[in-house]
Write an enzyme that holds these catalytic residues in place. Structure first.
Site, PDB file in Angstrom:
ATOM      1  N   ALA A  83       0.856  -1.176   0.000  1.00  0.00           N
ATOM      2  CA  ALA A  83       0.000   0.000   0.000  1.00  0.00           C
ATOM      3  C   ALA A  83       0.890   1.223   0.000  1.00  0.00           C
ATOM      4  CB  ALA A  83      -0.893  -0.016   1.222  1.00  0.00           C
ATOM      5  N   LYS A  84       0.232   2.354  -0.211  1.00  0.00           N
ATOM      6  CA  LYS A  84       1.003   3.582  -0.307  1.00  0.00           C
ATOM      7  C   LYS A  84       1.686   3.907   1.018  1.00  0.00           C
ATOM      8  CE  LYS A  84      -1.375   4.904  -4.370  1.00  0.00           C
ATOM      9  NZ  LYS A  84      -2.309   5.576  -5.161  1.00  0.00           N
TER      10      LYS A  84
END
Ligand code: GLU
Length: 288
Positions: free
Chosen positions: A255-256
């Site tokens: 994920a970011k």
């Protein structure tokens, strides 16, 4: 036919190994075919997208050597294109305004859980129960005139009839029968933005002449409604190739927030572009 691929990041964070892999797939497929590789910034979610991230993503792509053809298309510069296509659907009676708040929708779904006809579920949870679908035209006008906020939804049952049966091809999975009702009456234009992801992506892939859509397997369910919109709007259907998502050692998808696996942090730690590309491919190879 020239192969046209695209990488379409939402600028809600930095490019990480997973999104770099996605870009690499699209770039490689275009290069191998002597085609074109496009980059599109999907920034319609105005609350989450940031210009700084857009700048960083483009910088990272260049640094990785993934040069694109032509200009970058930024969706927020093209709201009129989506509005025009939305009107075409509206003219055919396939769209309606929805005044429900999130809380109202949740209440309605909870209430229907005990009803004989329980709420239908889609890939992202319960589907919109259709509350506003049956509002009388005069009531719609009254609410709009009163300044009530609304989004626009597709009347999926009508759309399914208008489109007729359809299918599409995903390279790794073969021919897939289209499920027009998969996402129910999904949103075409949001309360705060005159489009939705589904509408913008479909219109843009058409306007940009994309012939091969490569992207993460998490988006495969959306292809059912993108192809539905293509049928309704008279667009050609591209070939799809949904690739595995890169996960971390524990199997959780990147994920970011995984800052140490962003291209930027790898670069800062002295990792070369070729090495980042190699690591992205290796990580994907482990998922396959
Ligand atoms: N903008 C989407 C994302 O960043 C990708 C959509 C697509 O490739 O169709 O997840």
């Amino acid at each position: 036919m020239t192969v046209v691929t695209r990488f379409a990041p939402s600028p809600t964070g930095l490019l990480h190994l997973g999104s770099a892999y996605s870009a690499l797939v699209a770039w490689t497929r275009a290069c191998e075919a002597g085609g074109r590789f496009l980059v599109r910034i999907e920034d319609t979610d105005i609350r989450r997208c940031r210009r700084e991230y857009e700048t960083e993503i483009l910088r990272d792509l260049k640094w990785l050597g993934l040069d694109w053809d032509g200009e970058v298309r930024r969706q927020s510069d093209h709201f009129t294109d989506y509005g025009r296509e939305l009107d075409r659907l509206g003219d055919r009676g396939l769209v309606y305004p929805c005044f429900c708040s999130r809380a109202e929708i949740e209440r309605e779904i909870a209430a229907s859980a005990s009803a004989p006809q329980a709420a239908l579920h889609g890939p992202d949870g319960p589907l919109y129960p259709g509350t506003c679908r049956h509002l009388a035209p005069a009531e719609r006008k009254r609410r709009i005139a009163a300044g009530r906020e609304f989004c626009m939804r597709l009347d999926a049952a009508r759309a399914a009839v208008a489109a007729g049966p359809y299918d599409f091809v995903d390279e790794g999975r073969g021919r897939i029968e289209g499920q027009p009702l998969l996402m129910g009456d999904f949103v075409l234009a949001r309360k705060d933005t005159p489009t939705s992801y589904h509408l913008a992506v479909t219109v843009d892939d058409h306007l940009q002449g994309v012939t091969l859509v490569t992207r993460g397997a998490d988006i495969l369910p959306s292809a059912h409604v993108h192809v539905l919109l293509q049928r309704l709007l008279g667009y050609a259907t591209p070939l799809y190739a949904h690739h595995p998502l890169i996960t971390d050692a524990t199997g959780r998808r990147l994920a970011k927030r995984d800052r140490d696996l962003t291209v930027q942090s790898l670069r800062e730690r002295g990792v070369s572009p070729a090495e980042v590309r190699r690591r992205a491919l290796a990580a994907a190879g482990r998922q396959a």
